[in-house]
Structure formats: C-alpha cells, structure tokens
Design a protein around this motif. Structure first.
Motif, PDB file in Angstrom:
ATOM      1  N   GLU A  92     -10.231  -6.178  -1.572  1.00 52.52           N
ATOM      2  CA  GLU A  92     -11.067  -5.137  -0.974  1.00 52.52           C
ATOM      3  C   GLU A  92     -11.684  -4.182  -2.014  1.00 52.52           C
ATOM      4  N   ASP A  93     -10.983  -3.991  -3.140  1.00 57.50           N
ATOM      5  CA  ASP A  93     -11.493  -3.063  -4.156  1.00 57.50           C
ATOM      6  C   ASP A  93     -12.724  -3.614  -4.883  1.00 57.50           C
ATOM      7  N   ASP A  94     -12.889  -4.936  -4.875  1.00 59.10           N
ATOM      8  CA  ASP A  94     -13.972  -5.538  -5.665  1.00 59.10           C
ATOM      9  C   ASP A  94     -15.353  -5.017  -5.274  1.00 59.10           C
ATOM     10  N   ALA A  95     -15.560  -4.808  -3.970  1.00 56.92           N
ATOM     11  CA  ALA A  95     -16.864  -4.323  -3.504  1.00 56.92           C
ATOM     12  C   ALA A  95     -17.181  -2.936  -4.059  1.00 56.92           C
TER      13      ALA A  95
ATOM     14  N   ASP B 265      -4.831 -26.239 -11.213  1.00 56.67           N
ATOM     15  CA  ASP B 265      -3.852 -26.169 -10.123  1.00 56.67           C
ATOM     16  C   ASP B 265      -3.970 -24.847  -9.381  1.00 56.67           C
ATOM     17  N   GLU B 266      -4.397 -23.807 -10.134  1.00 55.35           N
ATOM     18  CA  GLU B 266      -4.381 -22.458  -9.591  1.00 55.35           C
ATOM     19  C   GLU B 266      -5.728 -22.024  -9.006  1.00 55.35           C
ATOM     20  N   MET B 267      -6.834 -22.456  -9.630  1.00 59.59           N
ATOM     21  CA  MET B 267      -8.168 -21.957  -9.264  1.00 59.59           C
ATOM     22  C   MET B 267      -9.185 -23.077  -9.080  1.00 59.59           C
TER      23      MET B 267
ATOM     24  N   GLY C 109      -7.861 -14.970 -14.435  1.00 54.04           N
ATOM     25  CA  GLY C 109      -6.955 -14.115 -15.202  1.00 54.04           C
ATOM     26  C   GLY C 109      -5.527 -14.239 -14.733  1.00 54.04           C
ATOM     27  N   GLY C 110      -4.680 -13.477 -15.397  1.00 51.01           N
ATOM     28  CA  GLY C 110      -3.261 -13.513 -15.053  1.00 51.01           C
ATOM     29  C   GLY C 110      -2.480 -12.534 -15.904  1.00 51.01           C
ATOM     30  N   LYS C 111      -1.190 -12.755 -15.957  1.00 51.21           N
ATOM     31  CA  LYS C 111      -0.318 -11.821 -16.680  1.00 51.21           C
ATOM     32  C   LYS C 111      -0.480 -11.957 -18.191  1.00 51.21           C
TER      33      LYS C 111
ATOM     34  N   GLY D 257      -0.022 -18.651  -5.148  1.00 54.08           N
ATOM     35  CA  GLY D 257       0.501 -17.425  -5.754  1.00 54.08           C
ATOM     36  C   GLY D 257      -0.134 -16.157  -5.207  1.00 54.08           C
ATOM     37  N   PHE D 258      -0.089 -15.106  -6.022  1.00 54.43           N
ATOM     38  CA  PHE D 258      -0.576 -13.783  -5.645  1.00 54.43           C
ATOM     39  C   PHE D 258      -2.088 -13.814  -5.442  1.00 54.43           C
ATOM     40  N   GLY D 259      -2.568 -13.383  -4.280  1.00 53.13           N
ATOM     41  CA  GLY D 259      -4.005 -13.390  -4.001  1.00 53.13           C
ATOM     42  C   GLY D 259      -4.505 -14.730  -3.505  1.00 53.13           C
TER      43      GLY D 259
ATOM     44  N   PRO E  65       0.957  -5.746 -17.111  1.00 54.64           N
ATOM     45  CA  PRO E  65      -0.403  -5.974 -17.612  1.00 54.64           C
ATOM     46  C   PRO E  65      -1.010  -7.307 -17.152  1.00 54.64           C
ATOM     47  N   TYR E  66      -2.256  -7.246 -16.675  1.00 58.84           N
ATOM     48  CA  TYR E  66      -2.992  -8.436 -16.227  1.00 58.84           C
ATOM     49  C   TYR E  66      -4.405  -8.435 -16.806  1.00 58.84           C
ATOM     50  N   THR E  67      -5.041  -9.600 -16.758  1.00 61.15           N
ATOM     51  CA  THR E  67      -6.456  -9.687 -17.150  1.00 61.15           C
ATOM     52  C   THR E  67      -7.265 -10.280 -16.007  1.00 61.15           C
ATOM     53  N   ASN E  68      -8.572 -10.046 -16.043  1.00 61.44           N
ATOM     54  CA  ASN E  68      -9.485 -10.614 -15.067  1.00 61.44           C
ATOM     55  C   ASN E  68     -10.812 -10.829 -15.803  1.00 61.44           C
TER      56      ASN E  68
ATOM     57  N   HIS F 253      -1.783  -3.178 -14.011  1.00 62.98           N
ATOM     58  CA  HIS F 253      -2.795  -2.653 -14.930  1.00 62.98           C
ATOM     59  C   HIS F 253      -3.659  -3.842 -15.341  1.00 62.98           C
ATOM     60  N   ILE F 254      -4.917  -3.824 -14.917  1.00 63.92           N
ATOM     61  CA  ILE F 254      -5.792  -4.966 -15.171  1.00 63.92           C
ATOM     62  C   ILE F 254      -6.936  -4.573 -16.093  1.00 63.92           C
ATOM     63  N   GLU F 255      -7.107  -5.318 -17.182  1.00 63.66           N
ATOM     64  CA  GLU F 255      -8.268  -5.118 -18.039  1.00 63.66           C
ATOM     65  C   GLU F 255      -9.289  -6.180 -17.656  1.00 63.66           C
TER      66      GLU F 255
ATOM     67  N   TYR G  98     -11.178 -15.197  -3.478  1.00 65.74           N
ATOM     68  CA  TYR G  98     -11.954 -15.460  -4.694  1.00 65.74           C
ATOM     69  C   TYR G  98     -11.766 -14.296  -5.653  1.00 65.74           C
ATOM     70  N   ASN G  99     -11.746 -14.598  -6.960  1.00 66.03           N
ATOM     71  CA  ASN G  99     -11.564 -13.553  -7.967  1.00 66.03           C
ATOM     72  C   ASN G  99     -12.098 -14.054  -9.303  1.00 66.03           C
ATOM     73  N   GLY G 100     -12.160 -13.163 -10.285  1.00 63.40           N
ATOM     74  CA  GLY G 100     -12.408 -13.591 -11.652  1.00 63.40           C
ATOM     75  C   GLY G 100     -11.158 -14.340 -12.116  1.00 63.40           C
TER      76      GLY G 100
ATOM     77  N   ASP H  61      -5.191   2.172  -4.353  1.00 64.47           N
ATOM     78  CA  ASP H  61      -3.863   2.150  -3.727  1.00 64.47           C
ATOM     79  C   ASP H  61      -3.932   1.374  -2.421  1.00 64.47           C
ATOM     80  N   PHE H  62      -3.113   0.359  -2.317  1.00 69.11           N
ATOM     81  CA  PHE H  62      -3.071  -0.456  -1.108  1.00 69.11           C
ATOM     82  C   PHE H  62      -1.884  -0.036  -0.253  1.00 69.11           C
ATOM     83  N   GLY H  63      -2.035  -0.180   1.065  1.00 72.38           N
ATOM     84  CA  GLY H  63      -0.934   0.123   1.983  1.00 72.38           C
ATOM     85  C   GLY H  63      -0.062  -1.106   2.189  1.00 72.38           C
TER      86      GLY H  63
HETATM   87  P1  6OG Z   1      -1.493 -14.211 -11.518  1.00 71.88           P
HETATM   88  O1  6OG Z   1      -0.578 -13.810 -10.414  1.00 71.88           O
HETATM   89  O2  6OG Z   1      -2.420 -15.339 -11.128  1.00 71.88           O
HETATM   90  O3  6OG Z   1      -2.469 -12.967 -11.765  1.00 71.88           O
HETATM   91  N1  6OG Z   1      -5.476  -9.098  -9.330  1.00 71.88           N
HETATM   92  C1  6OG Z   1      -6.461  -8.407  -8.705  1.00 71.88           C
HETATM   93  N2  6OG Z   1      -7.782  -8.498  -8.848  1.00 71.88           N
HETATM   94  C2  6OG Z   1      -8.526  -7.672  -8.076  1.00 71.88           C
HETATM   95  N3  6OG Z   1      -9.854  -7.759  -8.207  1.00 71.88           N
HETATM   96  N4  6OG Z   1      -8.011  -6.777  -7.215  1.00 71.88           N
HETATM   97  C3  6OG Z   1      -6.682  -6.662  -7.059  1.00 71.88           C
HETATM   98  O4  6OG Z   1      -6.262  -5.757  -6.165  1.00 71.88           O
HETATM   99  C4  6OG Z   1      -5.834  -7.498  -7.820  1.00 71.88           C
HETATM  100  N5  6OG Z   1      -4.488  -7.676  -7.952  1.00 71.88           N
HETATM  101  C5  6OG Z   1      -4.303  -8.647  -8.858  1.00 71.88           C
HETATM  102  C6  6OG Z   1      -5.142  -9.939 -11.681  1.00 71.88           C
HETATM  103  C7  6OG Z   1      -3.088 -12.259 -10.710  1.00 71.88           C
HETATM  104  C8  6OG Z   1      -4.576 -12.124 -10.932  1.00 71.88           C
HETATM  105  O5  6OG Z   1      -5.092 -11.355  -9.837  1.00 71.88           O
HETATM  106  C9  6OG Z   1      -5.714 -10.170 -10.313  1.00 71.88           C
HETATM  107  C10 6OG Z   1      -4.967 -11.356 -12.183  1.00 71.88           C
HETATM  108  O6  6OG Z   1      -6.205 -11.854 -12.673  1.00 71.88           O
HETATM  109  C11 6OG Z   1      -4.972  -5.632  -5.739  1.00 71.88           C
HETATM  110  O7  6OG Z   1      -0.814 -14.432 -12.825  1.00 71.88           O
END
Ligand code: 6OG
Length: 179
Positions: free
Chosen positions: A143-146, A101-103, A39-41, A29-31, A9-12, A84-86, A35-37, A163-165
């Motif tokens: 890529e899904d954000d658009a 530190d992260e964003m 959030g995290g685990k 870290g991941f991503g 589970p994640y949030t954004n 799973h992102i809410e 740029y993103n909203g 689904d990502f490859g």
């Molecule tokens: P931390 O690793 O920082 O949480 N996230 C995604 N957001 C979008 N828009 N698309 C995706 O497509 C994503 N995969 C992950 C969820 C990771 C943050 O990145 C988001 C979290 O807010 C694959 O704890």
C-alpha cells in the motif's frame, strides 16, 4: 536500551527502460502475491549496495549499476523488528531477465504524468494503449508504494516511514523528498 527497537536491513531495486518498469511477482515468503522491486535481506558484513546487486541477480537474473534513491522504514505489530529498506534504481542492465523460484519478472507501463499516476492508483488494472502493457499494478503492491513510487519515478530522492496495522493496512505514514 529503551526505547530502541530492533531493525532489519533490506534492499529493493527497480529497473526502468524508457516508459516501462520491471517488477517481480513474489511467488513465496513475505509479500507473497504482490508485485515489488527486486530485493531482500542484507547479509552480515554486506553493504546495502552489494546486497541490492546480489538480490537483483538472484531474483531476476540480471546485473545493473544501481543508484541509491531512497530510504524507507516500515513498522508493523505483526513483526517484532522494523524493516529498514534502501531503494535502488537503474536504467540499464546486463543479462537476460529470468524468472526465479521467488520472483516472476514482468514489465509494466509507467503513467506519463502525475495526473495519470493518480488515475491508475484510483482505478487500477488499466492497459497502456501504446505498449499494450498493463500500467503499474498499484492494487497488487504494498500500500505504501503508491505514496512514493510516482515521485521516485520522476527522479526524486526520498525518505519515509510507513506504519501498518495488525490487519496489514497502512495506518500512518510520513514521506519527504530529499531533492
Ligand atoms: P525477502 O523476504 O524476500 O525480502 N518489502 C517491502 N517493500 C515495499 N515496497 N513495501 C513494504 O511495506 C515492504 N516490506 C518489505 C523488502 C522482502 C522484500 O520485500 C520488501 C524486500 O525487497 C511493508 O528477503
């Protein structure tokens, strides 16, 4: 249990002020580099809403009364667990926007029409003549954000799966508006 897989589970969270959207440049870290909203685990025993509020505070230094707006499921052969992102939304916030530190938080101009959104998605790196801000940097986001951000910013509630490859590119997706 087959065919069940594991899900994390994640949030954004996205904060909007008029025609401007606050995004964070992910520094590690991941991503990383996108740029993103904010959030995290979600921690054990925590609700999605609690986690969304905590992560926004930790990553951008602000608190906001967040509204739940959408649900996303991401799959990738690169990760063993699906994500799973809410997705949450707010138009007001308290506190001072602060880099963490992260964003690195940054305001972006929101295209005023769906047509302008499409133009920005196709031809990124444009600047809004009114605010002087860059438009939403779709070419520097997942890529899904658009696919869902324009409807989300028009006030729609949504649900979707992407689904990502193995190459990190979007392969297959399904999105629906709830209202
Ligand atoms: P931390 O690793 O920082 O949480 N996230 C995604 N957001 C979008 N828009 N698309 C995706 O497509 C994503 N995969 C992950 C969820 C990771 C943050 O990145 C988001 C979290 O807010 C694959 O704890």
């Amino acid at each position: 249990w087959l065919p069940f897989n594991k899900v994390k589970p994640y949030t954004n969270a996205f904060v909007r002020q008029g025609n401007q959207l606050l995004l964070g440049y992910k520094k590690r870290g991941f991503g990383k580099g996108l740029y993103n909203g904010f959030g995290g685990k979600v921690d054990q025993g925590e609700t999605f809403a609690d986690a969304a509020t905590r992560e926004l505070q930790e990553e951008a230094g602000i608190t906001a009364k967040l509204e739940h707006r959408g649900t996303l499921l991401f799959m990738s052969p690169e990760i063993t667990e699906a994500a799973h992102i809410e997705v949450f939304y707010a138009e007001t916030f308290e506190g001072t926007i602060t880099e963490s530190d992260e964003m690195r938080p940054e305001w972006f101009a929101i295209p005023s029409t769906d047509e302008k959104h499409r133009e920005i998605i196709q031809k990124a790196k444009q600047v809004d003549a009114v605010s002087g801000l860059r438009f939403i940097p779709y070419d520097e986001m997942w890529e899904d954000d658009a696919l869902w951000l324009p409807a989300f910013l028009s006030g729609h509630h949504f649900i979707g799966r992407a689904d990502f490859g193995a190459d990190g590119r979007l392969q297959k997706w399904w999105f629906a508006l709830k209202s």
